[in-house]
Write an enzyme that holds these catalytic residues in place. Structure first.
Site, PDB file in Angstrom:
ATOM      1  N   HIS A 107      12.024  -6.918   7.351  1.00 18.94           N
ATOM      2  CA  HIS A 107      10.846  -7.234   8.164  1.00 18.94           C
ATOM      3  C   HIS A 107      10.406  -8.681   8.004  1.00 18.94           C
ATOM      4  O   HIS A 107       9.277  -9.027   8.343  1.00 18.94           O
ATOM      5  CB  HIS A 107       9.703  -6.269   7.826  1.00 18.94           C
ATOM      6  CG  HIS A 107       9.998  -4.849   8.222  1.00 18.94           C
ATOM      7  ND1 HIS A 107       9.262  -3.764   7.817  1.00 18.94           N
ATOM      8  CD2 HIS A 107      10.986  -4.344   9.021  1.00 18.94           C
ATOM      9  CE1 HIS A 107       9.775  -2.652   8.332  1.00 18.94           C
ATOM     10  NE2 HIS A 107      10.827  -2.973   9.052  1.00 18.94           N
ATOM     11  N   GLY A 184       9.264   3.644  -3.078  1.00 19.63           N
ATOM     12  CA  GLY A 184       8.001   3.056  -2.616  1.00 19.63           C
ATOM     13  C   GLY A 184       7.851   2.998  -1.116  1.00 19.63           C
ATOM     14  O   GLY A 184       7.103   2.168  -0.601  1.00 19.63           O
TER      15      GLY A 184
HETATM   16  P1  OAD Z   1       3.919   2.824   3.553  1.00 16.24           P
HETATM   17  O1  OAD Z   1       2.544   2.298   3.358  1.00 16.24           O
HETATM   18  O2  OAD Z   1       4.201   3.603   4.781  1.00 16.24           O
HETATM   19  O3  OAD Z   1       4.313   3.757   2.313  1.00 16.24           O
HETATM   20  C1  OAD Z   1       4.141   3.321   0.993  1.00 16.24           C
HETATM   21  C2  OAD Z   1       4.618   4.414   0.065  1.00 16.24           C
HETATM   22  O4  OAD Z   1       4.485   3.932  -1.280  1.00 16.24           O
HETATM   23  C3  OAD Z   1       3.824   5.717   0.153  1.00 16.24           C
HETATM   24  O5  OAD Z   1       4.730   6.793   0.373  1.00 16.24           O
HETATM   25  C4  OAD Z   1       3.177   5.838  -1.237  1.00 16.24           C
HETATM   26  O6  OAD Z   1       3.149   7.188  -1.700  1.00 16.24           O
HETATM   27  C5  OAD Z   1       4.127   5.021  -2.088  1.00 16.24           C
HETATM   28  N1  OAD Z   1       3.545   4.470  -3.331  1.00 16.24           N
HETATM   29  C6  OAD Z   1       2.257   4.178  -3.638  1.00 16.24           C
HETATM   30  N2  OAD Z   1       2.174   3.662  -4.882  1.00 16.24           N
HETATM   31  C7  OAD Z   1       3.432   3.624  -5.388  1.00 16.24           C
HETATM   32  C8  OAD Z   1       4.019   3.196  -6.627  1.00 16.24           C
HETATM   33  N3  OAD Z   1       3.280   2.690  -7.613  1.00 16.24           N
HETATM   34  N4  OAD Z   1       5.358   3.304  -6.753  1.00 16.24           N
HETATM   35  C9  OAD Z   1       6.126   3.800  -5.762  1.00 16.24           C
HETATM   36  N5  OAD Z   1       5.647   4.227  -4.581  1.00 16.24           N
HETATM   37  C10 OAD Z   1       4.311   4.133  -4.392  1.00 16.24           C
HETATM   38  O7  OAD Z   1       4.898   1.577   3.376  1.00 16.24           O
HETATM   39  P2  OAD Z   1       6.401   1.384   3.909  1.00 16.24           P
HETATM   40  O8  OAD Z   1       7.151   2.659   3.913  1.00 16.24           O
HETATM   41  O9  OAD Z   1       6.946   0.249   3.159  1.00 16.24           O
HETATM   42  O10 OAD Z   1       6.233  -2.844   8.754  1.00 16.24           O
HETATM   43  O11 OAD Z   1       6.091   0.948   5.395  1.00 16.24           O
HETATM   44  C11 OAD Z   1       7.132   0.522   6.205  1.00 16.24           C
HETATM   45  C12 OAD Z   1       6.665  -0.479   7.185  1.00 16.24           C
HETATM   46  O12 OAD Z   1       5.505   0.017   7.862  1.00 16.24           O
HETATM   47  C13 OAD Z   1       6.178  -1.790   6.614  1.00 16.24           C
HETATM   48  O13 OAD Z   1       7.227  -2.673   6.290  1.00 16.24           O
HETATM   49  C14 OAD Z   1       5.349  -2.339   7.730  1.00 16.24           C
HETATM   50  C15 OAD Z   1       4.652  -1.104   8.202  1.00 16.24           C
HETATM   51  O14 OAD Z   1       4.449  -1.032   9.577  1.00 16.24           O
HETATM   52  C16 OAD Z   1       5.901  -3.973   9.396  1.00 16.24           C
HETATM   53  O15 OAD Z   1       4.910  -4.609   9.142  1.00 16.24           O
HETATM   54  C17 OAD Z   1       6.889  -4.372  10.441  1.00 16.24           C
END
Ligand code: OAD
Length: 243
Positions: A107, A184
């Protein structure tokens, strides 16, 4: 051993950065979805930079945590037949700052900016450049092409395509790996969430690490409930132990 680790926003929570979804995610804040769409560059340039500049300020102030360092350490332990590719959805640059070098930023990068005109004739703005400025008071513009074009963060906004070069490199790494770890991430945003399917039927060890493991995720063999910063150091050390 060939290892691919897909990282999402949860990996940077221990660095003080917010996730996108969930109770404390940035998408709960008003207008964030609108300001994450490419059309906001044209329709609301000032608000766009107010939001993304503030986000850049948080990223600039953050430091890598144990999860980022565990990945960088693993890269240093690789033998001649091993490889580690970090495929990240994060735009915070913390994998690089921790010392990882083989990082594919699906991204893009909030640490960098570029002119919105891909054919810009100004050497400073054509292509990405490191930009620490937050542009909170007024959006930056480049005038090299005759008419002002906004200078924007080098991230992939909604409504835009991933870099084909980065995506091809990510899929190639996944198709050739022995171990695939997703950590994550809520696994809701395609195409990154689809990467695990490219390991199917090859006997690849597929592992999902998250404090809240959603139901489903049938492509993963193992689901480890825990935080990235606590699980990754031990998990990665078990793959390639220190000599
Ligand atoms: P999300 O915000 O959708 O998910 C984050 C995940 O991290 C959740 O499932 C939480 O349970 C988990 N989490 C929280 N604390 C944690 C920890 N200490 N260790 C491990 N996991 C933890 O984020 P992404 O899946 O990264 O795109 O989101 C994907 C994309 O959605 C992003 O890159 C962004 C957004 O739209 C763009 O901006 C293009």
């Amino acid at each position: 051993m060939k290892i691919v680790v897909l990282t999402g926003a949860g990996v940077s929570v221990a660095s003080g950065l917010k996730t996108f979804r969930g109770a404390t995610g940035v998408y709960n804040e008003a207008d964030v979805s609108r300001l994450s769409h490419e059309s906001a560059l044209r329709t609301h340039p000032h608000e766009f930079w107010k939001f993304w500049g503030a986000m850049r300020g948080e990223v600039n102030a953050a430091s890598p945590n144990a999860a980022h360092y565990a990945l960088a350490d693993l890269e240093r332990r690789l033998g001649p037949d091993d490889s580690l590719t970090v495929v990240t959805m994060n735009v915070d640059g913390l994998h690089h700052r921790a010392g990882s070098t083989n990082v594919l930023e699906l991204h893009g990068s909030l640490v960098h900016s570029r002119c919105a005109d891909a054919r810009c004739s100004d050497d400073r703005h054509r292509g990405r450049f490191v930009d620490e400025a937050l542009w909170q008071d007024s959006a930056p513009y480049c005038c090299a092409s005759g008419r002002p074009r906004i200078v924007r963060p080098d991230i992939v906004l909604f409504g835009e395509l991933l870099s084909p070069h980065v995506w091809t490199a990510a899929t190639r790494a996944v198709r050739n790996c022995d171990v695939f770890i997703a950590v994550g991430t809520s696994s809701t945003v395609a195409p990154a969430s689809e990467l695990v399917k490219k390991t199917s039927y090859r006997g690849v060890d597929t592992i999902f690490v998250n404090p809240d493991v959603p139901i489903g995720l049938r492509h993963f063999d193992r689901k480890i409930v825990g935080k990235a910063e606590e699980v990754l150091p031990e998990l990665l050390a078990s793959l390639i132990p220190a000599k």
